[in-house]
Scaffold this motif. Structure first.
Motif, PDB file in Angstrom:
ATOM      1  N   ALA A   1      -2.305  15.613  -6.792  1.00 14.31           N
ATOM      2  CA  ALA A   1      -3.262  15.282  -7.924  1.00 14.31           C
ATOM      3  C   ALA A   1      -2.438  14.664  -8.851  1.00 14.31           C
ATOM      4  O   ALA A   1      -2.774  13.420  -9.215  1.00 14.31           O
ATOM      5  CB  ALA A   1      -4.118  16.262  -8.369  1.00 14.31           C
ATOM      6  N   THR A   2      -1.009  15.101  -9.137  1.00 10.86           N
ATOM      7  CA  THR A   2      -0.158  14.548 -10.087  1.00 10.86           C
ATOM      8  C   THR A   2      -0.117  13.095  -9.869  1.00 10.86           C
ATOM      9  O   THR A   2       0.045  12.194 -10.447  1.00 10.86           O
ATOM     10  CB  THR A   2       0.735  15.312 -10.241  1.00 10.86           C
ATOM     11  OG1 THR A   2       0.496  16.585 -10.862  1.00 10.86           O
ATOM     12  CG2 THR A   2       1.872  14.650 -11.386  1.00 10.86           C
ATOM     13  N   ALA A   3       0.502  12.866  -8.582  1.00  8.38           N
ATOM     14  CA  ALA A   3       0.697  11.665  -7.949  1.00  8.38           C
ATOM     15  C   ALA A   3      -0.223  10.637  -7.920  1.00  8.38           C
ATOM     16  O   ALA A   3      -0.183   9.360  -8.374  1.00  8.38           O
ATOM     17  CB  ALA A   3       1.395  11.783  -6.259  1.00  8.38           C
ATOM     18  N   VAL A   4      -1.437  10.960  -7.512  1.00  6.57           N
ATOM     19  CA  VAL A   4      -2.666  10.265  -7.503  1.00  6.57           C
ATOM     20  C   VAL A   4      -3.041   9.784  -8.763  1.00  6.57           C
ATOM     21  O   VAL A   4      -3.091   8.542  -8.960  1.00  6.57           O
ATOM     22  CB  VAL A   4      -3.767  10.796  -6.946  1.00  6.57           C
ATOM     23  CG1 VAL A   4      -5.233   9.915  -7.192  1.00  6.57           C
ATOM     24  CG2 VAL A   4      -3.789  11.278  -5.586  1.00  6.57           C
ATOM     25  N   ARG A   5      -2.800  10.391  -9.947  1.00  5.28           N
ATOM     26  CA  ARG A   5      -2.907   9.946 -11.309  1.00  5.28           C
ATOM     27  C   ARG A   5      -1.960   9.119 -11.680  1.00  5.28           C
ATOM     28  O   ARG A   5      -2.307   8.170 -12.478  1.00  5.28           O
ATOM     29  CB  ARG A   5      -2.921  11.445 -12.207  1.00  5.28           C
ATOM     30  CG  ARG A   5      -4.203  12.265 -12.161  1.00  5.28           C
ATOM     31  CD  ARG A   5      -4.353  13.226 -13.596  1.00  5.28           C
ATOM     32  NE  ARG A   5      -3.058  13.876 -13.700  1.00  5.28           N
ATOM     33  CZ  ARG A   5      -2.916  14.908 -13.074  1.00  5.28           C
ATOM     34  NH1 ARG A   5      -3.608  15.521 -12.039  1.00  5.28           N
ATOM     35  NH2 ARG A   5      -1.808  15.712 -13.472  1.00  5.28           N
ATOM     36  N   GLY A   6      -0.662   9.320 -11.362  1.00  5.35           N
ATOM     37  CA  GLY A   6       0.123   8.483 -11.676  1.00  5.35           C
ATOM     38  C   GLY A   6      -0.036   6.994 -11.271  1.00  5.35           C
ATOM     39  O   GLY A   6       0.677   5.920 -11.750  1.00  5.35           O
ATOM     40  N   LEU A   7      -0.462   7.099  -9.898  1.00  3.31           N
ATOM     41  CA  LEU A   7      -0.414   5.667  -9.074  1.00  3.31           C
ATOM     42  C   LEU A   7      -1.835   5.016  -9.428  1.00  3.31           C
ATOM     43  O   LEU A   7      -1.853   3.683  -9.022  1.00  3.31           O
ATOM     44  CB  LEU A   7      -0.337   5.910  -7.850  1.00  3.31           C
ATOM     45  CG  LEU A   7       1.009   6.582  -7.227  1.00  3.31           C
ATOM     46  CD1 LEU A   7       0.997   6.950  -5.675  1.00  3.31           C
ATOM     47  CD2 LEU A   7       2.235   5.712  -7.507  1.00  3.31           C
ATOM     48  N   ALA A   8      -2.762   5.492 -10.247  1.00  5.53           N
ATOM     49  CA  ALA A   8      -3.876   5.028 -10.467  1.00  5.53           C
ATOM     50  C   ALA A   8      -3.739   3.787 -11.237  1.00  5.53           C
ATOM     51  O   ALA A   8      -4.339   2.748 -11.147  1.00  5.53           O
ATOM     52  CB  ALA A   8      -4.854   5.868 -11.146  1.00  5.53           C
ATOM     53  N   ALA A   9      -2.861   3.775 -11.991  1.00  8.47           N
ATOM     54  CA  ALA A   9      -2.777   2.650 -13.144  1.00  8.47           C
ATOM     55  C   ALA A   9      -1.859   1.561 -12.623  1.00  8.47           C
ATOM     56  O   ALA A   9      -1.491   0.584 -13.166  1.00  8.47           O
ATOM     57  CB  ALA A   9      -2.363   3.085 -14.449  1.00  8.47           C
ATOM     58  N   LEU A  10      -1.042   1.841 -11.592  1.00  4.91           N
ATOM     59  CA  LEU A  10      -0.316   0.932 -10.799  1.00  4.91           C
ATOM     60  C   LEU A  10      -0.661  -0.420 -10.466  1.00  4.91           C
ATOM     61  O   LEU A  10      -1.611  -0.265  -9.556  1.00  4.91           O
ATOM     62  CB  LEU A  10       0.780   1.747  -9.823  1.00  4.91           C
ATOM     63  CG  LEU A  10       1.940   1.188  -9.200  1.00  4.91           C
ATOM     64  CD1 LEU A  10       2.924   1.049 -10.157  1.00  4.91           C
ATOM     65  CD2 LEU A  10       2.174   1.882  -8.166  1.00  4.91           C
TER      66      LEU A  10
ATOM     67  N   ASP B   1       5.568  17.360 -12.800  1.00  2.90           N
ATOM     68  CA  ASP B   1       4.511  17.582 -13.643  1.00  2.90           C
ATOM     69  C   ASP B   1       4.485  16.162 -14.533  1.00  2.90           C
ATOM     70  O   ASP B   1       3.751  16.147 -15.557  1.00  2.90           O
ATOM     71  CB  ASP B   1       4.922  18.540 -14.883  1.00  2.90           C
ATOM     72  CG  ASP B   1       6.295  18.128 -15.489  1.00  2.90           C
ATOM     73  OD1 ASP B   1       7.063  17.533 -14.979  1.00  2.90           O
ATOM     74  OD2 ASP B   1       6.388  19.135 -16.436  1.00  2.90           O
ATOM     75  N   ASP B   2       5.217  14.934 -14.044  1.00  2.00           N
ATOM     76  CA  ASP B   2       4.985  13.689 -14.906  1.00  2.00           C
ATOM     77  C   ASP B   2       4.280  12.768 -13.875  1.00  2.00           C
ATOM     78  O   ASP B   2       4.997  11.862 -13.003  1.00  2.00           O
ATOM     79  CB  ASP B   2       6.272  13.531 -15.085  1.00  2.00           C
ATOM     80  CG  ASP B   2       6.511  12.209 -16.173  1.00  2.00           C
ATOM     81  OD1 ASP B   2       5.345  11.547 -16.200  1.00  2.00           O
ATOM     82  OD2 ASP B   2       7.527  11.541 -16.657  1.00  2.00           O
ATOM     83  N   PRO B   3       2.949  12.286 -14.066  1.00  2.00           N
ATOM     84  CA  PRO B   3       2.556  11.205 -13.328  1.00  2.00           C
ATOM     85  C   PRO B   3       3.079   9.731 -13.546  1.00  2.00           C
ATOM     86  O   PRO B   3       3.201   9.047 -12.422  1.00  2.00           O
ATOM     87  CB  PRO B   3       1.072  11.258 -13.967  1.00  2.00           C
ATOM     88  CG  PRO B   3       0.681  12.613 -14.547  1.00  2.00           C
ATOM     89  CD  PRO B   3       2.038  12.948 -14.982  1.00  2.00           C
TER      90      PRO B   3
ATOM     91  N   THR C   1      -3.205   2.416  -3.881  1.00  2.00           N
ATOM     92  CA  THR C   1      -2.834   3.746  -3.251  1.00  2.00           C
ATOM     93  C   THR C   1      -4.047   4.435  -2.301  1.00  2.00           C
ATOM     94  O   THR C   1      -5.082   3.948  -2.626  1.00  2.00           O
ATOM     95  CB  THR C   1      -2.714   4.620  -4.499  1.00  2.00           C
ATOM     96  OG1 THR C   1      -1.661   4.540  -5.553  1.00  2.00           O
ATOM     97  CG2 THR C   1      -2.406   6.302  -4.065  1.00  2.00           C
ATOM     98  N   VAL C   2      -3.689   4.940  -1.197  1.00  2.00           N
ATOM     99  CA  VAL C   2      -4.457   5.799  -0.360  1.00  2.00           C
ATOM    100  C   VAL C   2      -3.926   7.307  -0.054  1.00  2.00           C
ATOM    101  O   VAL C   2      -2.780   7.380   0.239  1.00  2.00           O
ATOM    102  CB  VAL C   2      -4.863   4.914   0.944  1.00  2.00           C
ATOM    103  CG1 VAL C   2      -5.662   5.942   2.010  1.00  2.00           C
ATOM    104  CG2 VAL C   2      -5.289   3.736   0.651  1.00  2.00           C
TER     105      VAL C   2
ATOM    106  N   VAL D   1       0.915  -1.144   0.231  1.00  2.00           N
ATOM    107  CA  VAL D   1      -0.079  -0.126   0.003  1.00  2.00           C
ATOM    108  C   VAL D   1       0.970   1.192   0.162  1.00  2.00           C
ATOM    109  O   VAL D   1       1.954   1.177   0.806  1.00  2.00           O
ATOM    110  CB  VAL D   1      -0.967  -0.103   1.308  1.00  2.00           C
ATOM    111  CG1 VAL D   1      -1.801   1.410   1.346  1.00  2.00           C
ATOM    112  CG2 VAL D   1      -1.886  -0.950   1.292  1.00  2.00           C
ATOM    113  N   VAL D   2       0.808   2.250  -0.886  1.00  2.00           N
ATOM    114  CA  VAL D   2       1.312   3.249  -0.924  1.00  2.00           C
ATOM    115  C   VAL D   2       0.342   4.601  -0.220  1.00  2.00           C
ATOM    116  O   VAL D   2      -0.577   4.691  -1.020  1.00  2.00           O
ATOM    117  CB  VAL D   2       1.870   3.899  -2.468  1.00  2.00           C
ATOM    118  CG1 VAL D   2       2.389   5.216  -2.685  1.00  2.00           C
ATOM    119  CG2 VAL D   2       2.550   2.442  -3.114  1.00  2.00           C
ATOM    120  N   ALA D   3       0.808   5.222   0.563  1.00  2.00           N
ATOM    121  CA  ALA D   3       0.415   6.410   1.151  1.00  2.00           C
ATOM    122  C   ALA D   3       0.606   7.794   0.661  1.00  2.00           C
ATOM    123  O   ALA D   3       1.884   7.992   0.378  1.00  2.00           O
ATOM    124  CB  ALA D   3       0.553   6.424   2.468  1.00  2.00           C
TER     125      ALA D   3
END
Length: 1022
Positions: A542-551, A638-640, A556-557, A528-530
């Motif tokens: 928000a950038t981090a959340v978008r980048g981790l969505a497809a991981l 700037d790079d998810p 992710t929480v 789990v990534v916090a």
């Protein structure tokens, strides 16, 4: 009698100050968690009555009265045998001076007689005067000799008179001989009885022998009034076997126990052999219940306490043996030092309190005399909840208890269980019960007490193959039995036998949960990534959340410290405790963006304290820090996709934070890296550390600016409780040449910057009594220096009296005002003459020192965070905790809050003289905190309240908001309006809760250390 609506009330009674009695505190907490209404009664430290909440139970501390013991037989005989002796022995020491004075007087009279015009009526011939002086001298010398003889006679501790006196009182009073032989029984009863009766207990739990009689007599009194009270006696020792105590006390307390033990409805003790001794000695109908002194199981939500190896500055390959507990001669700790001399390279860590007591001082001297002082490390008290985890990195635990005394032979002490919970191999002396247990389990070695060579050999055997001894702890059932939670069930069973079923555990904390995993729905084998939310202005989150969505390699929480932000994310959670503990179950933490590119990201220290690697926006400071310390990855803001790639790399190396934790001392009382010669900025702090502010600034600066080392050197605390520092020194050392030379070498050669929180000298008093004398040396060495002020050190009392109608200085104790006036005048003059940068922690000080810069008060907001609800009790808890009553206006506050308490509107709690950890519990458990109404600014207590999400009440001068540029969420009150303000908050609870929530946001933004570090930036960059 009215029907009882509260849970059955349990009153536990101890004959000590409670703080160091871990068994009693654990028992009180466990029974409170079972739903009993538990109150713990003991002695006060301050000499005043105290009442406060600790955990789920209430503590009452009562002042112990002074009471002279009845005159001993030897003293009465001495008065008859030495009738000429002076009543005051000090008079005997004056005799030689009086004789000398008489001779001088006689000689002077002879020389003055011829010129004297008037010698008065007592003009006498020379021979008569000489004879009178001789008689007087002989008389005084005989009395002095009689006094010395009486002192030798009365100094005999044990002789025929003592034996006769004991036999006399035992024959005359039987088991009641304690009334004449031990005055402490009466003192303790006078101290505690009134409080016990007022509490109207349903069950009295007497911990050890002194409370036994007090509780038995109180129970009899209550039963006569129609209240059915049960009595439990908890025998911590076998009283007849305490050979080290004075014979009179032993006789008195043995009879005391024998007289009152039959009144007990149940008996508890600490080991099976001791239970059998009690049964046989007192002819009990049943074997006493046994509750072992086991430690509490580790709490995963509790911040890690650090470790003993790091605390001692040792590497992983340095052999380390540890002793933790009370330091007294019968513990034979000197045998460990003698053994260490025989084992090359062995380090000893002695975790003992009261480092100034003679026995501890003798241990330090012994180690120094053997030339191993650098291998013997003395450390202070560690909370019982933290001790096993703190000890885990040692190689073995040693308990060199003296053999012979029966209590030693039959005991299984705290140390045995604490070492076992830490999974340490043990070396114990050949005391019967403990040695038998070690041999049975194969968890260590046993040596012959009194033989340091045998102890050294046992240590060698363990250090040669420690894992063979640790195998004993692989059995989970053993470690489960060796927990307090397992042992406390026996208390519960006993209470239920006497009082009926335990009430519902409404006050018990929820079991530890992995809320990150629960919220994400991640299976047990998926990381789990916090993601720490940085607030509405942080686009990086928000950038981090978008980048981790497809991981697919992790779930992710988003962790939102502000509940109002949780709705902004699909998968978000609000911590239910300190964030660092909450993050400990994550595999990686994505940090928020920093306000500037040259500072470290917020939340970094929280993640590292939790032992979790980090991902941060790729700023210069973050890139450099992550590369140098290998604690995480930096990704483009700037790079998810870069965030997801960084997480994948971290998951392949999960242990990368461990070595930095050791260097930075994370989880220890001084959680900042040790200052090193390679640090670009080497900041020295000291010496007052008022309210722990320098400690907080040290942590804030070290974790805000990269490549910055900090060292805090503070004056030894005057009271029992102080704040952590790297080093301490006594004020008397300022005058000593050796200390002055050492400070000069350390400061002038080791620091680039000094922040001093007084106008006194930095290098000792070799250059004078203020900092002005040190400035040439500091400037010559290129050490940039600044001054930080906190309050009365620069506040002008006269100007304050003129500005504030209800100024605190109107209530200053006699003589204090003039002292403070002189001190503040001198400090302001030295500060201005110095030309140094000036800082102040409260805005009101800018009235007296307008050239100063505000450095906001700093607290560890995460440590003070509380998820307990605000204003949901029928009677909200209102706390007032003055450091000094007159400075806070307590004489005006207390009548108001006591009146509201008596009217049933609030439950008022007054806290004074408490250690920081206990104060934190009280603040986090209160609904409202009244800070002060006499200063015009809010203090550290109000900041702590805000960090806990509690509304704080204080008198704020209008200039505070003007200088701050905003209105702080502190509820303004004055002496006339205080009652109205408190009542309005109690009646409008939604408003109070909203203020509490806003207070937390304000504390995180203004008082978490970042603002303080930024205020110091111009100085640190100079």
């Amino acid at each position: 009698m009215e029907p009882q609506t509260r849970p059955p009330r349990v009153v536990m009674v101890v004959a000590n100050r409670i703080d160091g009695d871990s068994r009693v505190q654990k028992a009180a907490q466990s029974m409170a968690e079972d739903g009993w209404d538990v109150h713990l009664v003991g002695f006060s430290v301050s000499g005043k009555a105290e009442e406060y909440r600790q955990g789920d139970y209430t503590v009452h501390r009562c002042p112990l009265p002074d009471l002279a013991a009845p005159a001993a037989l030897r003293d009465r005989v001495a008065r008859v045998r030495f009738p000429l002796a002076y009543a005051d022995p000090a008079r005997a020491k004056e005799v030689r001076y009086r004789v000398r004075a008489a001779r001088i007087d006689l000689e002077a009279d002879d020389r003055e007689r011829s010129r004297a015009r008037d010698d008065g009526l007592l003009r006498t011939p020379r021979k008569v005067r000489r004879l009178g002086r001789k008689v007087q001298r002989n008389w005084m010398e005989r009395r002095a000799a009689a006094t010395k003889a009486r002192e030798r006679f009365t100094g005999i501790e044990e002789g025929g008179l003592e034996r006769l006196e004991r036999r006399w009182w035992a024959a005359l009073l039987g088991d009641r001989a304690w009334k004449r032989l031990d005055v402490n029984t009466t003192r303790i009863e006078l101290a505690l009885r009134t409080r016990i009766l007022k509490l109207e207990p349903d069950l009295l739990h007497a911990h050890d022998v002194y409370p036994l009689g007090v509780c038995a007599r109180a129970a009899a009194h209550l039963k006569a009034k129609g209240r059915d009270v049960k009595l439990v006696y908890d025998a911590h020792e076998f009283r007849p076997g305490l050979d080290a105590q004075p014979p009179a006390q032993k006789l008195a307390l043995t009879g005391y126990e024998r007289r009152y033990l039959p009144h007990a409805d149940a008996v508890v003790t600490v080991s099976e052999p001791l239970a059998e001794l009690l049964r046989d000695t007192h002819r009990l109908d049943r074997l006493p219940a046994v509750v072992l002194n086991a430690p509490v199981a580790p709490d995963p939500n509790r911040a890690h306490p650090g470790d003993i190896r790091t605390s001692c500055g040792l590497g992983p390959d340095d052999p380390l043996a540890v002793y933790a507990g009370w330091a007294s001669p019968e513990r034979r700790i000197e045998e460990m030092i003698e053994a260490a001399r025989l084992v090359p390279g062995l380090h000893l860590a002695l975790i003992v309190s009261r480092h100034k007591n003679p026995y501890v001082q003798s241990l330090k001297a012994l180690a120094k005399s053997y030339g191993i002082g650098d291998r013997v490390h003395f450390r202070g008290y560690v909370a019982y909840e933290d001790l096993p985890r703190f000890l885990e990195t040692a190689d073995l635990g040693v308990y060199p208890l003296q053999t012979g005394p029966i209590n030693h032979e039959v005991s299984l002490p705290n140390k045995y269980f604490e070492y076992s919970r830490a999974r340490l191999p043990l070396v114990v002396s050949d005391v019967a019960t403990m040695a038998a247990e070690v041999r049975r389990l194969g968890s260590g070695e046993v040596y012959a007490s009194g033989d340091p060579a045998a102890l050294a050999e046992a240590i060698r055997r363990i250090t040669a193959d420690p894992n063979s001894y640790r195998r004993a702890y692989r059995d989970p059932a053993l470690l489960s039995e060796y927990t307090w939670e397992h042992q406390a069930r026996r208390y519960t069973a006993l209470y239920e036998e006497l009082l009926g079923p335990a009430p519902a555990r409404a006050a018990a904390p929820a079991p530890a949960r992995d809320m990150l995993r629960e919220r994400s729905g991640a299976p047990a084998d998926l990381p789990v990534v916090a993601v720490l939310d940085g607030g509405p202005d942080d686009a990086w989150t928000a950038t981090a959340v978008r980048g981790l969505a497809a991981l697919t390699e992790a779930r992710t929480v988003v962790v939102c410290a502000d509940p109002a932000r949780a709705a902004a994310f699909a998968d978000a959670v609000v911590p239910t405790g300190p964030v660092s503990a909450f993050l400990s179950t994550a595999s990686a933490v994505v940090l928020p963006a920093a306000a500037r590119d040259d500072v470290l990201p917020p939340g970094l220290v929280l993640a590292l304290e939790a032992g979790v690697p980090v991902i941060a926006p790729a700023t210069p400071a973050a890139l450099d820090f992550c590369e140098r310390h290998r604690v995480g990855q930096a990704a483009r803001a700037d790079d998810p996709g870069a965030v997801a790639a960084a997480v994948k790399q971290l998951l392949a190396d999960p242990d990368r934070v461990r070595h930095l934790r050791a260097r930075a001392r994370l989880g220890t009382p001084t959680p900042w890296p040790k200052l090193e010669a390679t640090d670009a900025v080497r900041l020295g702090l000291g010496p007052v550390n008022s309210a722990g502010q320098l400690m907080a600034i040290a942590k804030a600066v070290a974790w805000h600016y990269p490549d910055t080392g900090v060292e805090l050197v503070a004056l030894e605390p005057r009271g029992v409780f102080g704040y952590p520092a790297d080093e301490y020194f006594e004020s008397s050392q300022l005058n000593k040449t050796e200390f002055q030379r050492a400070r000069a070498a350390r400061v002038l050669d080791g620091y680039t910057h000094v922040l001093s929180d007084w106008a006194g000298p930095v290098l000792g008093r070799r250059n004078g009594n203020d900092i002005l004398g040190d400035l040439p040396s500091l400037r010559g060495a290129g050490v940039r220096t600044a001054l930080l002020f906190h309050g009365s050190d620069v506040r002008d009392p006269d100007a304050h009296l003129a500005r504030h109608e209800h100024s605190a200085y109107r209530r200053a104790p006699e003589g204090t005002l003039e002292v403070l006036r002189l001190k503040a005048t001198g400090s302001r003059a030295a500060a201005r003459e110095s030309g140094l940068p000036l800082f102040a922690t409260t805005l009101d000080l800018l009235d007296d020192l307008p050239e100063a810069t505000w450095v906001p008060l700093t607290v560890d907001v995460d440590r003070w965070y509380s998820d307990l609800p605000v204003m949901e009790r029928a009677r909200p808890v209102v706390l007032h905790a003055p450091s000094k009553r007159w400075t806070k206006g307590s004489d005006d506050i207390l009548p108001v809050l006591e009146r509201l308490d008596a009217a049933g509107k609030i439950e008022f709690r007054l806290a004074e003289g408490l250690p920081p950890a206990r104060m934190r519990d009280l603040v986090r458990g209160a609904d409202l905190i009244v800070d002060q109404i006499a200063l015009g600014c809010y203090s550290t207590l109000a900041v702590e309240a805000m960090a806990a999400g509690r509304p704080a009440v204080a008198y704020l001068h209008e200039a505070t908001a003007e200088r701050m540029g905003e209105e702080p969420p502190v509820v303004h009150a004055t002496v006339p309006t205080l009652e109205e303000v408190v009542v309005s908050l109690v009646e409008d609870r939604d408003r109070a809760r909203a203020i509490g929530a806003e207070s937390l946001r304000f504390a995180r933004r203004v008082h978490d250390g970042r603002a303080a570090a930024e205020a110091l930036r111009p100085f640190l960059e100079s």
